[in-house]
Motif scaffolding. Structure first.
Motif, PDB file in Angstrom:
ATOM      1  N   UNK A  76       0.815  -1.218   0.000  1.00 31.27           N
ATOM      2  CA  UNK A  76       0.000   0.000   0.000  1.00 31.27           C
ATOM      3  C   UNK A  76       0.850   1.270   0.000  1.00 31.27           C
ATOM      4  N   UNK A  77       2.143   1.098   0.090  1.00 33.14           N
ATOM      5  CA  UNK A  77       3.017   2.264   0.186  1.00 33.14           C
ATOM      6  C   UNK A  77       3.651   2.624  -1.155  1.00 33.14           C
ATOM      7  N   UNK A  78       3.671   1.674  -2.105  1.00 37.14           N
ATOM      8  CA  UNK A  78       4.318   1.910  -3.396  1.00 37.14           C
ATOM      9  C   UNK A  78       3.251   1.985  -4.480  1.00 37.14           C
ATOM     10  N   UNK A  79       3.170   3.067  -5.215  1.00 39.94           N
ATOM     11  CA  UNK A  79       2.148   3.177  -6.270  1.00 39.94           C
ATOM     12  C   UNK A  79       2.388   2.154  -7.376  1.00 39.94           C
ATOM     13  N   UNK A  80       1.295   1.682  -7.986  1.00 36.41           N
ATOM     14  CA  UNK A  80       1.410   0.701  -9.045  1.00 36.41           C
ATOM     15  C   UNK A  80       2.152   1.247 -10.253  1.00 36.41           C
ATOM     16  N   UNK A  81       2.187   2.548 -10.361  1.00 36.09           N
ATOM     17  CA  UNK A  81       2.882   3.167 -11.497  1.00 36.09           C
ATOM     18  C   UNK A  81       4.404   3.089 -11.354  1.00 36.09           C
ATOM     19  N   UNK A  82       4.874   2.757 -10.128  1.00 33.62           N
ATOM     20  CA  UNK A  82       6.317   2.688  -9.890  1.00 33.62           C
ATOM     21  C   UNK A  82       6.891   1.414 -10.520  1.00 33.62           C
ATOM     22  N   UNK A  83       7.704   1.572 -11.539  1.00 29.82           N
ATOM     23  CA  UNK A  83       8.328   0.422 -12.191  1.00 29.82           C
ATOM     24  C   UNK A  83       9.653   0.102 -11.521  1.00 29.82           C
ATOM     25  N   UNK A  84       9.918  -1.168 -11.270  1.00 30.49           N
ATOM     26  CA  UNK A  84      11.176  -1.521 -10.600  1.00 30.49           C
ATOM     27  C   UNK A  84      12.369  -1.423 -11.550  1.00 30.49           C
ATOM     28  N   UNK A  85      13.507  -1.180 -10.970  1.00 32.78           N
ATOM     29  CA  UNK A  85      14.758  -1.205 -11.720  1.00 32.78           C
ATOM     30  C   UNK A  85      15.442  -2.561 -11.608  1.00 32.78           C
ATOM     31  N   UNK A  86      15.154  -3.261 -10.499  1.00 32.27           N
ATOM     32  CA  UNK A  86      15.761  -4.566 -10.269  1.00 32.27           C
ATOM     33  C   UNK A  86      14.735  -5.492  -9.616  1.00 32.27           C
ATOM     34  N   UNK A  87      14.908  -6.793  -9.860  1.00 32.56           N
ATOM     35  CA  UNK A  87      14.019  -7.803  -9.286  1.00 32.56           C
ATOM     36  C   UNK A  87      14.836  -8.764  -8.431  1.00 32.56           C
ATOM     37  N   UNK A  88      14.252  -9.187  -7.319  1.00 32.15           N
ATOM     38  CA  UNK A  88      14.942 -10.095  -6.404  1.00 32.15           C
ATOM     39  C   UNK A  88      14.755 -11.537  -6.874  1.00 32.15           C
ATOM     40  N   UNK A  89      15.854 -12.220  -7.204  1.00 28.97           N
ATOM     41  CA  UNK A  89      15.800 -13.638  -7.537  1.00 28.97           C
ATOM     42  C   UNK A  89      16.186 -14.498  -6.335  1.00 28.97           C
ATOM     43  N   UNK A  90      17.180 -14.070  -5.580  1.00 26.46           N
ATOM     44  CA  UNK A  90      17.589 -14.817  -4.397  1.00 26.46           C
ATOM     45  C   UNK A  90      17.832 -13.828  -3.269  1.00 26.46           C
ATOM     46  N   UNK A  91      17.296 -14.156  -2.101  1.00 29.46           N
ATOM     47  CA  UNK A  91      17.424 -13.262  -0.949  1.00 29.46           C
ATOM     48  C   UNK A  91      16.098 -12.677  -0.526  1.00 29.46           C
ATOM     49  N   UNK A  92      15.002 -13.177  -1.106  1.00 30.34           N
ATOM     50  CA  UNK A  92      13.680 -12.627  -0.776  1.00 30.34           C
ATOM     51  C   UNK A  92      13.387 -12.699   0.716  1.00 30.34           C
ATOM     52  N   UNK A  93      13.638 -13.871   1.325  1.00 29.43           N
ATOM     53  CA  UNK A  93      13.286 -14.036   2.733  1.00 29.43           C
ATOM     54  C   UNK A  93      14.116 -13.095   3.615  1.00 29.43           C
ATOM     55  N   UNK A  94      15.421 -12.984   3.333  1.00 28.31           N
ATOM     56  CA  UNK A  94      16.290 -12.120   4.135  1.00 28.31           C
ATOM     57  C   UNK A  94      15.941 -10.642   3.944  1.00 28.31           C
ATOM     58  N   UNK A  95      15.773 -10.229   2.678  1.00 25.06           N
ATOM     59  CA  UNK A  95      15.492  -8.814   2.429  1.00 25.06           C
ATOM     60  C   UNK A  95      14.112  -8.409   2.932  1.00 25.06           C
ATOM     61  N   UNK A  96      13.138  -9.310   2.817  1.00 23.43           N
ATOM     62  CA  UNK A  96      11.804  -9.007   3.336  1.00 23.43           C
ATOM     63  C   UNK A  96      11.847  -8.887   4.854  1.00 23.43           C
TER      64      UNK A  96
END
Length: 613
Positions: A76-96
């Motif tokens: 709810x904090x990031x607008x849907x119009x915000x396009x990512x520059x990078x995607x998480x492939x490994x490290x999701x659990x740690x970064x989340x």
């Protein structure tokens, strides 16, 4: 050309980009699942400057497009119009985990080690941390969503941190302030200035390691192929569930505005209108996998491209091959799904009709699900022509060669593609025999090792016997009728195990499929461990049965056996005769000769060895 860079990024920089929506998750990533113990361990590891492993990111904006979503807690904090520059492939659990504990004021939605859902705020006990810097795990405190620690089933409040002032006075530092503690320090100056010395020691001991922490980052470039992304993801996520081709394509199609998951699984609670549900209305097709459906679409699509290449005058390696391999399935455009999905769905339904004509009535009896992939694609192309006798006979021969030759176990993507293409050519050209038909062979000695109904050949041979009209030895019905009525069935030894052991017959012989047949549980109970000559008489004279010898023999003969050899308790001659009868069924199904000479010689040599020993 290298497809990745290896570098380091500060934890603060990664969290800043995650909160800004510059780093997001590809939609195929599963949800955050770490429990309370994992969260505490991660906080302690960083506080002590221990390594927590590398993070792998993928540059966005390349040809590989995925539907994306923010890290959990930021939806709810990031607008849907915000396009990512990078995607998480490994490290999701740690970064989340680090995002939720260090960068958000809301309680963390986690769970206990036993899986109970809980909400927690995390703190460091400043006094314990300073007094025991090598036992920081004892200094990490988790309180409930009211920022209180309760006991006595929630009736007693043991620790209250519900206000900033209470945190400062009791020297409990909230993890959400770790990366920027100016506000907390200002309050500490006001309400407990005498505690500032202890806090500064804590700041140097715990906060500084967090703020200077560096994570190794592997950055895959935007030029990385979809197949490589899928393979890399699975390699680095060995502790989780393997990523399927379907999930990756779903994320790719979602970027084009199409929800493949809703198409296949359905968008409502009952999912009665989903493509999967429509296919699985046929009990024989229950368990059809989404990846199998995609492989069939790949066959249809790559075949169409191959024909276009040939018509364009291309030759040799310029002509694209028909393929069901992972790399080619991953390249399927959304247009291919729209073009073939409906007609292929009909093709799978025709597979159900074909299997019934071959006398399969239950999914558990199917030898191979993988063999249905090229069959469904072929029936999609043929339409109603598959019912023409000449074409049907070829399809049947190919099917049974695959089953009895046991050619569809393991990795079979190449065979799937070859069979699809060659079956279509064989339909119109008798000389182009599919390699599965050419390769298939059945050696009679295989009977000795067919002891489990899990084997494809075992299932196939059992069906060949049943489609001859096998009748039950107790109930007045065929085995098929009883199975359809859900009457308990057994695969039972014809010469009972106990009798065979008393006679010194080895288990590898009496456990063979040659000494087994399907009968009802009721008939099985009547057999016991007696000789066939005894139990046959007992069954046929049961007051519920009352059959004469001729009538009983007719029933026994429907199981591809010689009743007289059974009644005479002649195990060796019975097995030899039944082998011959089953070989005849196999030869008819495969359209090939099976030599019995080697089998007979092998039995004689084996028996001679046993006698001499």
């Amino acid at each position: 050309m290298t497809t990745f860079d290896s570098t380091k990024s500060s934890l603060s920089e990664l969290l800043r980009d995650i909160i800004a929506g510059k780093i997001q998750l590809p939609d195929f990533q599963r949800g955050w699942v770490w429990d309370d113990d994992h969260i505490r361990d991660l906080l302690v590891s960083i506080a002590r400057s221990f390594p927590i492993g590398a993070v792998m990111l993928l540059e966005a904006g390349g040809e590989v497009r995925f539907q994306t979503r923010p890290v959990e807690g930021l939806e709810r904090k990031i607008p849907k119009s915000q396009l990512p520059e990078k995607l998480i492939l490994d490290g999701q659990q740690r970064l989340t985990t680090l995002t939720q504990t260090l960068a958000l004021d809301e309680p963390v939605d986690t769970r206990t080690a036993k899986g109970k859902k809980i909400q927690r705020h995390y703190y460091f006990d400043i006094r314990k941390a300073v007094e025991s810097p090598y036992s920081l795990e004892d200094a990490v405190i988790a309180v409930d969503d009211s920022r209180q620690l309760r006991s006595n089933f929630g009736r007693d409040v043991d620790l209250d941190l519900s206000t900033r002032e209470l945190e400062c006075k009791q020297l409990y530092f909230p993890c959400s302030q770790i990366m920027s503690s100016d506000d907390w320090e200002a309050t500490l100056h006001q309400v407990a200035p005498e505690q500032f010395g202890a806090y500064m020691a804590f700041r140097k001991l715990v906060l500084t390691p967090f703020r200077t922490y560096q994570l190794p980052v592997i950055l895959l470039k935007k030029e990385t192929s979809k197949e490589a992304v899928c393979l890399v993801f699975e390699k680095v996520n060995t502790g989780g569930v393997a990523l399927s081709v379907f999930e990756l394509i779903t994320a790719s199609y979602a970027a084009e505005g199409y929800n493949l998951r809703d198409d296949w699984f359905g968008s409502n609670v009952r999912n009665v209108d989903s493509r999967q549900a429509r296919i699985e209305k046929d009990d024989l097709l229950k368990g059809t996998e989404s990846t199998e459906f995609l492989q069939a679409i790949s066959l249809l699509t790559t075949h169409e491209l191959r024909l276009a290449d040939i018509q364009a005058g291309k030759t040799g390696k310029q002509v694209r091959p028909v393929s069901a391999k992972r790399a080619d399935v991953l390249q399927l455009p959304l247009s291919a799904w729209h073009k073939w999905a409906n007609s292929l769905e009909s093709g799978f339904r025709q597979v159900g009709r074909f299997l019934r004509k071959e006398c399969f009535y239950n999914r558990r009896d199917l030898p191979y699900s993988t063999q249905l992939i090229p069959l469904a694609a072929v029936l999609t192309q043929l339409g109603d022509r598959w019912l023409e006798p000449r074409i049907y006979d070829k399809l049947s021969q190919w099917f049974w060669c695959g089953v009895l030759g046991e050619l569809y176990g393991g990795a079979v993507e190449t065979r799937i593609a070859n069979d699809y293409e060659e079956l279509l050519r064989w339909v119109d050209d008798d000389e182009v025999i599919p390699r599965t038909v050419r390769d298939a062979s059945f050696r009679p000695e295989r009977f000795d090792t067919l002891r489990s109904r899990l084997s494809a050949a075992y299932k196939g041979i059992n069906t060949l016997v049943l489609r001859e009209g096998s009748k039950d030895w107790f109930w007045k019905a065929s085995i098929r009728e009883l199975d359809a009525d859900e009457i308990a069935m057994d695969i039972h030894h014809i010469f009972p195990r106990a009798w065979c052991e008393r006679k010194g017959i080895r288990s590898d012989r009496y456990d063979s499929i040659l000494n087994k047949t399907p009968i009802s549980y009721k008939a099985n109970r009547k057999i016991g461990g007696d000789a066939p000559s005894v139990y046959i008489q007992r069954i046929q004279h049961e007051k519920q049965v009352k059959l004469n010898e001729e009538q009983m023999n007719k029933i026994l003969a429907t199981h591809a056996l010689e009743p007289d050899l059974l009644r005479s308790d002649d195990f060796d001659r019975f097995v030899e005769d039944r082998c011959s009868r089953m070989v005849s069924l196999i030869e008819r199904a495969m359209g090939k000769r099976v030599s019995l000479a080697e089998e007979k010689e092998e039995y004689e040599m084996r028996d001679e060895h046993v006698f001499s020993s």
